[in-house]
Design an enzyme around this catalytic site. Structure first.
Site, PDB file in Angstrom:
ATOM      1  N   GLU A 277     -36.683 -79.378 -71.261  1.00 43.04           N
ATOM      2  CA  GLU A 277     -37.034 -80.426 -70.188  1.00 43.04           C
ATOM      3  C   GLU A 277     -38.524 -80.373 -69.877  1.00 43.04           C
ATOM      4  O   GLU A 277     -38.997 -81.335 -69.862  1.00 43.04           O
ATOM      5  CB  GLU A 277     -36.260 -80.002 -68.966  1.00 43.04           C
ATOM      6  CG  GLU A 277     -36.136 -81.117 -67.808  1.00 43.04           C
ATOM      7  CD  GLU A 277     -35.247 -80.806 -66.684  1.00 43.04           C
ATOM      8  OE1 GLU A 277     -34.079 -80.222 -67.369  1.00 43.04           O
ATOM      9  OE2 GLU A 277     -35.451 -81.391 -65.597  1.00 43.04           O
ATOM     10  N   GLU A 280     -40.222 -82.041 -72.666  1.00 43.89           N
ATOM     11  CA  GLU A 280     -40.009 -83.460 -72.630  1.00 43.89           C
ATOM     12  C   GLU A 280     -40.994 -83.877 -71.599  1.00 43.89           C
ATOM     13  O   GLU A 280     -41.724 -85.089 -71.627  1.00 43.89           O
ATOM     14  CB  GLU A 280     -38.604 -83.766 -72.092  1.00 43.89           C
ATOM     15  CG  GLU A 280     -38.252 -85.237 -71.907  1.00 43.89           C
ATOM     16  CD  GLU A 280     -36.969 -85.562 -71.330  1.00 43.89           C
ATOM     17  OE1 GLU A 280     -36.112 -84.538 -71.226  1.00 43.89           O
ATOM     18  OE2 GLU A 280     -36.699 -86.692 -71.097  1.00 43.89           O
ATOM     19  N   CYS A 297     -29.863 -81.763 -64.266  1.00 44.07           N
ATOM     20  CA  CYS A 297     -28.862 -80.567 -64.507  1.00 44.07           C
ATOM     21  C   CYS A 297     -27.627 -80.840 -63.445  1.00 44.07           C
ATOM     22  O   CYS A 297     -26.663 -80.201 -63.737  1.00 44.07           O
ATOM     23  CB  CYS A 297     -29.365 -79.419 -64.586  1.00 44.07           C
ATOM     24  SG  CYS A 297     -30.744 -79.049 -63.390  1.00 44.07           S
ATOM     25  N   SER A 317     -34.499 -86.929 -66.859  1.00 40.31           N
ATOM     26  CA  SER A 317     -34.786 -86.106 -68.215  1.00 40.31           C
ATOM     27  C   SER A 317     -33.396 -86.576 -69.112  1.00 40.31           C
ATOM     28  O   SER A 317     -32.330 -86.525 -68.627  1.00 40.31           O
ATOM     29  CB  SER A 317     -34.631 -84.690 -67.997  1.00 40.31           C
ATOM     30  OG  SER A 317     -34.396 -83.946 -68.960  1.00 40.31           O
ATOM     31  N   LYS A 356     -18.921 -80.240 -61.790  1.00 41.04           N
ATOM     32  CA  LYS A 356     -18.675 -79.663 -63.199  1.00 41.04           C
ATOM     33  C   LYS A 356     -17.476 -80.132 -63.836  1.00 41.04           C
ATOM     34  O   LYS A 356     -17.520 -80.205 -65.098  1.00 41.04           O
ATOM     35  CB  LYS A 356     -19.147 -78.358 -63.108  1.00 41.04           C
ATOM     36  CG  LYS A 356     -20.566 -77.941 -62.841  1.00 41.04           C
ATOM     37  CD  LYS A 356     -21.634 -78.266 -64.118  1.00 41.04           C
ATOM     38  CE  LYS A 356     -23.082 -78.071 -63.442  1.00 41.04           C
ATOM     39  NZ  LYS A 356     -24.007 -78.827 -64.390  1.00 41.04           N
ATOM     40  N   GLU A 359     -18.062 -83.403 -64.827  1.00 39.73           N
ATOM     41  CA  GLU A 359     -18.992 -83.310 -66.158  1.00 39.73           C
ATOM     42  C   GLU A 359     -18.296 -82.876 -67.638  1.00 39.73           C
ATOM     43  O   GLU A 359     -18.516 -83.657 -68.726  1.00 39.73           O
ATOM     44  CB  GLU A 359     -20.004 -82.460 -66.045  1.00 39.73           C
ATOM     45  CG  GLU A 359     -21.163 -82.729 -66.762  1.00 39.73           C
ATOM     46  CD  GLU A 359     -22.335 -81.176 -66.577  1.00 39.73           C
ATOM     47  OE1 GLU A 359     -23.274 -81.593 -66.217  1.00 39.73           O
ATOM     48  OE2 GLU A 359     -22.091 -80.286 -67.251  1.00 39.73           O
ATOM     49  N   GLU A 364     -19.005 -87.885 -73.793  1.00 40.86           N
ATOM     50  CA  GLU A 364     -20.017 -87.635 -74.639  1.00 40.86           C
ATOM     51  C   GLU A 364     -19.876 -86.012 -74.908  1.00 40.86           C
ATOM     52  O   GLU A 364     -20.587 -85.699 -75.851  1.00 40.86           O
ATOM     53  CB  GLU A 364     -21.253 -88.384 -74.059  1.00 40.86           C
ATOM     54  CG  GLU A 364     -21.758 -87.929 -72.565  1.00 40.86           C
ATOM     55  CD  GLU A 364     -21.058 -89.074 -71.603  1.00 40.86           C
ATOM     56  OE1 GLU A 364     -19.975 -89.240 -71.993  1.00 40.86           O
ATOM     57  OE2 GLU A 364     -21.766 -89.039 -70.471  1.00 40.86           O
ATOM     58  N   CYS A 501     -27.115 -75.230 -56.176  1.00 37.25           N
ATOM     59  CA  CYS A 501     -25.839 -74.741 -56.448  1.00 37.25           C
ATOM     60  C   CYS A 501     -25.189 -73.410 -55.641  1.00 37.25           C
ATOM     61  O   CYS A 501     -23.758 -73.238 -55.454  1.00 37.25           O
ATOM     62  CB  CYS A 501     -25.656 -74.270 -57.875  1.00 37.25           C
ATOM     63  SG  CYS A 501     -26.001 -75.534 -59.151  1.00 37.25           S
TER      64      CYS A 501
HETATM   65 FE1  HC1 Z   1     -25.813 -75.018 -61.406  1.00 35.32          FE
HETATM   66 FE2  HC1 Z   1     -26.696 -75.289 -63.605  1.00 35.32          FE
HETATM   67  S1  HC1 Z   1     -27.930 -74.157 -61.887  1.00 35.32           S
HETATM   68  S2  HC1 Z   1     -26.161 -77.191 -61.891  1.00 35.32           S
HETATM   69  O1  HC1 Z   1     -26.713 -75.344 -59.670  1.00 35.32           O
HETATM   70  O2  HC1 Z   1     -28.389 -76.373 -64.113  1.00 35.32           O
HETATM   71  O3  HC1 Z   1     -22.885 -75.757 -60.846  1.00 35.32           O
HETATM   72  O4  HC1 Z   1     -25.330 -72.035 -60.495  1.00 35.32           O
HETATM   73  O5  HC1 Z   1     -24.347 -73.910 -63.672  1.00 35.32           O
HETATM   74  O6  HC1 Z   1     -25.134 -76.644 -65.961  1.00 35.32           O
HETATM   75  O7  HC1 Z   1     -27.477 -73.074 -65.365  1.00 35.32           O
HETATM   76  C1  HC1 Z   1     -23.940 -75.443 -60.852  1.00 35.32           C
HETATM   77  C2  HC1 Z   1     -25.414 -73.183 -60.770  1.00 35.32           C
HETATM   78  C3  HC1 Z   1     -25.448 -74.610 -62.992  1.00 35.32           C
HETATM   79  C4  HC1 Z   1     -25.753 -76.108 -64.982  1.00 35.32           C
HETATM   80  C5  HC1 Z   1     -27.018 -73.947 -64.721  1.00 35.32           C
END
Ligand code: HC1
Ligand code: SF4
Length: 567
Positions: A277, A280, A297, A317, A356, A359, A364, A501
């Site tokens: 990132e 980028e 993220c 990103s 998550k 996600e 994809e 998070c």
């Molecule tokens: Fe997160 Fe991440 S920090 S998004 O807050 O970018 O859920 O903990 O796992 O994927 O590493 C959440 C936390 C996590 C991702 C990372």
């Protein structure tokens, strides 16, 4: 100073908005379902009734404190009124408490116990409604809703979305997604903050514990676990440890006892994210690409951007989240390591987050129907598994994670707190632009808990303007500024959950921002205690570039570590 009297004690009024806040400051607990300091005052549940001399019973949440007021919080009459209020709620509520996910953290049950409700004197009366299981991250059960409106205000005021609202009147009142649709068919971005604030089991994170057991029970599979940064500082709360205690080693040991063949760290992938990132970003700056660059993220933020700001998708990103990078890298590396076909390697991701779950289901992130991340468990679900398996978590000896995907730097760890992704990227950019190591790795300018923060960081001859936001109502503000060309910024970090998070909806239930601040402090402590603080110093990240990825942003890196958005 001006004072009022509560239960015979003189207490100073110091800018509190209502009598409830003054009482809480003095350590006097007044029950309430619908009052939260970060939401507007609704005054619906009537549990916070207090007796004010000359006025009688009033709701303390919506009464301003006045000098000389004499308040009693627990008179015979007040206790009786609260008891009746709880009994009425119970009568209009599904009382299947023994099988409810919230049975150990339900505010209604807790209050019924505290007020000595041993039977409900009113006839049960509510119209049974079907369970809404449509959402990939959450489950809604209206039969357990007590109409406090916390979820409605959370979604509207903090997240700025407004998926949920009241419908119907009188005994037909309900909280429902817009137009009475299922929670999947509205503009929900799966952040789960409604579930976090719900005092009962009316909205809860989807539970996938049985899926995880199925994987572990199947000897054909090599099932591995990976844990997110924020999990390690929320987990211990369920076992009576101080908030913010780092229990990475204990979680690792417990996961091995549960039967995972290896335990890794999503933080390794966060280190990869930093490299991809930041590279980028530097490329966009030097090549005149689309700026500002947004982080990508947080899956709830990505869904929000796809839904509400498709014109800004070129600014996001193209990096996958660490969870999705981890899935791709693990599916690339582990089949060789374990000498099994790709589809026999199963990844269980332990996350503080409900989005998550969504996600990991995005098409994809599957290949030929085989998901890269097979199951996503929240922190709470793993706690349930460990307790269910009879593991004594307090007594368990910490163990080290497995290599190579269990190795990380402090830069990856602080991803779990708002500002952390920016700080990690700044550490990388400093070395890259100046060729020097940082004398002090802590960029305090981007730390803090304010929902919208600006910082300007000087790196050599360059100035990097950073905006860090959390909660999507703040994302809305910065998106509008970017759209209007008035943002004056190069890099924008967005996390959907208040605090980042650490405040995710999959963490042990918390109220108030003190808890998430202590979890954040825990992550900064972990960073301070680590040997390495910059992602590019992670030897296994270097090895991954040498053996698999080539250079950052290479063709192979794009295949495994980047993604496309859908508008
Ligand atoms: Fe997160 Fe991440 S920090 S998004 O807050 O970018 O859920 O903990 O796992 O994927 O590493 C959440 C936390 C996590 C991702 C990372
Ligand atoms: Fe609103 Fe988030 Fe709940 Fe969806 S998960 S209804 S967006 S608060």
């Amino acid at each position: 100073k001006k004072y009022l009297t509560i239960d015979g004690r003189q207490i100073a009024i110091e800018g509190e908005r209502n009598v409830l806040e003054v009482a809480r400051k003095a350590g006097i607990e007044i029950p309430t379902f619908c009052y939260h300091s970060d939401l507007s005052v609704y005054g619906a549940c009537r549990l916070c009734l207090v007796d004010i001399a000359g006025r009688g019973g009033v709701a303390s949440c919506s009464t301003a404190p006045e000098p000389g007021m004499v308040v009693k919080t627990s008179t015979k009459q007040i206790r009786a009124m609260r008891k009746i209020a709880v009994e009425l709620l119970l009568a209009a509520h599904d009382q299947s408490c023994t099988t409810c996910y919230k049975s150990t953290s339900c505010k209604l049950l807790d209050l019924a116990n505290k007020l000595g409700v041993t039977k409900v004197r009113f006839k049960p009366g509510f119209e049974r409604m079907p369970l809404d299981n449509s959402n990939p991250s959450l489950q809604r059960d209206n039969n357990k809703c007590i109409l406090c409106g916390d979820c409605v205000r959370m979604c509207q005021e903090v997240q700025g979305i407004g998926v949920l609202d009241f419908a119907g009147r009188g005994s037909h009142s309900r909280v429902v997604p817009a137009f009475g649709k299922d929670l999947k068919n509205v503009e929900c971005i799966y952040c789960g903050q409604c579930a976090r604030i719900c005092p009962t089991g009316a909205i809860i994170p989807k539970n996938e514990v049985s899926k995880a057991w199925e994987l572990l029970d199947n000897p054909e599979y090599k099932t591995v676990a990976t844990i997110a940064p924020a999990v390690r500082v929320g987990f211990g709360e369920a076992f009576g440890m101080p908030v913010g205690t780092d229990v990475t080693g204990k979680i690792t040991a417990a996961l091995k006892q549960l039967g995972f063949v290896a335990v890794f760290d999503t933080t390794f992938a966060a280190d990869l994210t930093v490299v991809e990132e930041a590279e980028e970003f530097l490329r966009r700056v030097t090549a005149g690409g689309t700026l500002p660059q947004f982080t990508s993220c947080c899956p709830a933020w990505v869904k929000y951007a796809e839904q509400f700001y498709p014109e800004l998708l070129p600014n996001l990103s193209s990096c996958r989240s660490p969870q999705a990078m981890f899935g791709a890298m693990a599916k690339e590396m582990l089949p060789k390591l374990f000498d099994v076909p790709r589809e026999k390697v199963k990844i269980v991701s332990i996350m503080p987050c409900t989005a998550k779950k969504f996600e990991a289901q995005r098409p994809e992130f599957s290949r030929d129907g085989d998901r890269e991340t097979e199951v996503v468990l929240t922190t709470q679900e793993l706690i349930q598994m460990i307790k269910g398996a009879g593991i004594d978590f307090n007594a368990i000896e910490p163990e080290a994670m497995d290599l190579p995907l269990g190795f990380k730097t402090g830069a990856g760890v602080i991803f779990g707190v708002t500002g952390g992704v920016s700080e990690a990227a700044l550490r990388y950019a400093y070395k890259k632009l100046t060729g020097k190591n940082l004398a002090n790795v802590e960029f305090k300018e981007v730390r803090g808990d304010d929902g919208y923060r600006r910082a300007e960081i000087t790196i050599g001859d360059n100035k990097v303007r950073v905006v860090v936001v959390h909660s999507l109502s703040n994302a809305h503000k910065i998106c509008e500024e970017v759209k209007a060309g008035k943002a004056d910024v190069d890099l924008i970090e967005v996390m959907a959950c208040p605090g980042g998070c650490v405040g995710g909806a999959g963490q042990p239930v918390y109220v108030g921002m003190e808890t998430r601040k202590q979890r954040a402090a825990g992550l900064y402590r972990v960073d301070r205690n680590m040997q390495l603080h910059s992602s590019e110093d992670n030897p296994y990240v270097k090895e991954a570039y040498q053996n698999i990825l080539g250079t950052p942003n290479s063709h192979k890196a794009h295949e495994l570590l980047h993604t496309h958005y859908q508008s």
